[in-house]
Design an enzyme around this catalytic site. Structure first.
Site, PDB file in Angstrom:
ATOM      1  N   ASP A 153      28.469  63.379  45.721  1.00 22.81           N
ATOM      2  CA  ASP A 153      27.687  64.505  45.833  1.00 22.81           C
ATOM      3  C   ASP A 153      27.870  65.324  47.283  1.00 22.81           C
ATOM      4  O   ASP A 153      27.509  66.467  47.371  1.00 22.81           O
ATOM      5  CB  ASP A 153      26.213  63.838  45.944  1.00 22.81           C
ATOM      6  CG  ASP A 153      26.070  63.024  44.685  1.00 22.81           C
ATOM      7  OD1 ASP A 153      26.147  63.563  43.362  1.00 22.81           O
ATOM      8  OD2 ASP A 153      25.382  62.063  44.662  1.00 22.81           O
ATOM      9  N   HIS A 180      21.398  59.477  43.299  1.00 20.47           N
ATOM     10  CA  HIS A 180      22.664  59.870  42.787  1.00 20.47           C
ATOM     11  C   HIS A 180      22.732  60.227  41.311  1.00 20.47           C
ATOM     12  O   HIS A 180      23.269  59.800  40.532  1.00 20.47           O
ATOM     13  CB  HIS A 180      23.593  58.603  42.810  1.00 20.47           C
ATOM     14  CG  HIS A 180      25.081  59.011  42.503  1.00 20.47           C
ATOM     15  ND1 HIS A 180      25.901  60.143  42.836  1.00 20.47           N
ATOM     16  CD2 HIS A 180      25.793  58.615  41.297  1.00 20.47           C
ATOM     17  CE1 HIS A 180      27.020  60.463  42.331  1.00 20.47           C
ATOM     18  NE2 HIS A 180      27.103  59.285  41.364  1.00 20.47           N
TER      19      HIS A 180
END
Ligand code: APR
Length: 317
Positions: A153, A180
């Protein structure tokens, strides 16, 4: 120079193979143990062992060989599991992957209770609580050693912002907090260094959505062929390198990681942490959020809490 044994569980997969390749090239790795249930695994190890780098590579296939793969490991990286198909969320993977991570954690608890565990298997939001509950059951729980890898990310955020600003993505630094998966991914664009060159709020929100849905972008583009593997392997190798630098004694290593937390009402949370000789040495928290980021956090917390509860319940039943 100190060197370490790293074990990869799920080493023959789409993530596991390129991840193992990158770890073979890491000068901090002296021993690389490749574990998988796939029959090809000894061959993957033989193949990598021919590369002209000093790390010794051994392959381990099937549960009987798992204890030997784990023993002596300083770090265990886990990309074992099944990946997403189009239309699936990371949460849809829960049942299969939960059992895999629980069983691996049980073996780590017995054979390398001090190893730093880096979990890539999705849904990461639930897998870190699962591994943690298993460690607790075995009386070897250390929250600073059980980490969810959210680095992709951050990597994606740096890449997209680098393109917007017209600069090298490696010169971008931005905290990505929360979890996530989808709405739990919170890029703190207001804290990006250098500043993101976007003026309108609409564009900030579109960039945020793109970061949150970037995994799905790859799943769709692979048209049934799985989810992100190469960028995930790179991210896993980058995270592992930071963990190893911490173990070696570097005291300036910072990454975002998903771990046990008391910063919010979610009992696991990702934000920048500093690594040390025992895993996470210091939780650095996150700075001040603007109104939009507060809204993102409020949307993330219920989802995150649900994912965490699901993991905890899986181990207790
Ligand atoms: N123990 C060890 N390895 C296992 C086990 C197990 N119990 N079960 C499956 N594996 C292995 C498979 O044999 C395969 O080699 O895990 C590997 C998974 O590879 P892929 O199917 O190619 O999946 P990949 O794309 O690498 O994703 C793996 O990571 O990011 C997450 O969402 C992704 O949860 C998925 C995981």
């Amino acid at each position: 120079e100190m060197q370490f044994k790293v074990m990869v569980a799920g080493a023959s997969g789409g993530i596991g193979q390129p991840l193992s390749l990158l770890l073979k090239m890491n000068p901090l790795v002296s021993n690389l143990a490749l574990y998988d249930i796939a029959p090809v695994t000894p061959g993957v190890a033989a193949d990598l062992s021919h590369m002209d780098f000093p790390a010794k590579v051994l392959g381990y296939k099937g549960p009987e060989e798992l204890p030997n793969a784990i023993a002596g490991s300083h770090v265990v990286v886990i990309p074992a599991g099944v990946p997403r198909k189009p239309g699936m969320t990371r949460d849809d993977l829960f049942n299969v992957n939960a059992s895999i991570v629980r069983d691996l954690a049980q073996c780590i608890a017995v054979h390398a209770p001090k190893a730093i565990i880096c979990i890539i298997t999705n849904p990461v939001n639930s897998m870190v609580p699962i591994a943690s509950e298993v460690m607790k059951k075995n009386g070897v729980y250390d929250p600073n050693r059980i980490l969810g890898v959210t680095t992709l990310d951050v990597v994606r955020s740096c890449t997209f912002i680098g393109a917007i600003n017209g600069i090298d993505p490696r010169s971008v630094s931005i905290p990505v907090i929360g979890g996530h998966s989808g709405v739990t991914i919170i890029p703190l664009l207001s804290q990006c260094k250098p500043a993101v060159q976007l003026q309108e709020q609409g564009k900030i929100e579109a960039l945020t959505k793109r970061i949150q849905e970037a995994g799905t972008e790859v799943v769709k583009a692979k048209a049934g062929g799985g989810s992100a593997t190469l960028s995930m392997a790179w991210s896993g190798a980058k995270f592992t390198n930071s963990v190893l630098r911490g173990l070696k004694g570097d005291d300036n290593v910072v990454e975002c990681a998903y771990m046990k937390s008391d910063l919010t009402e979610a009992s696991y949370f990702a934000n920048p942490v500093q690594f040390g000789k025992n895993g996470v040495a210091k939780n650095l928290g996150y700075g001040k959020l603007n109104a939009y980021e507060e809204k993102l956090l409020n949307a993330a917390l219920p989802e995150l809490k649900k994912n965490i509860a699901k993991g905890v319940e899986f181990v207790s039943k």
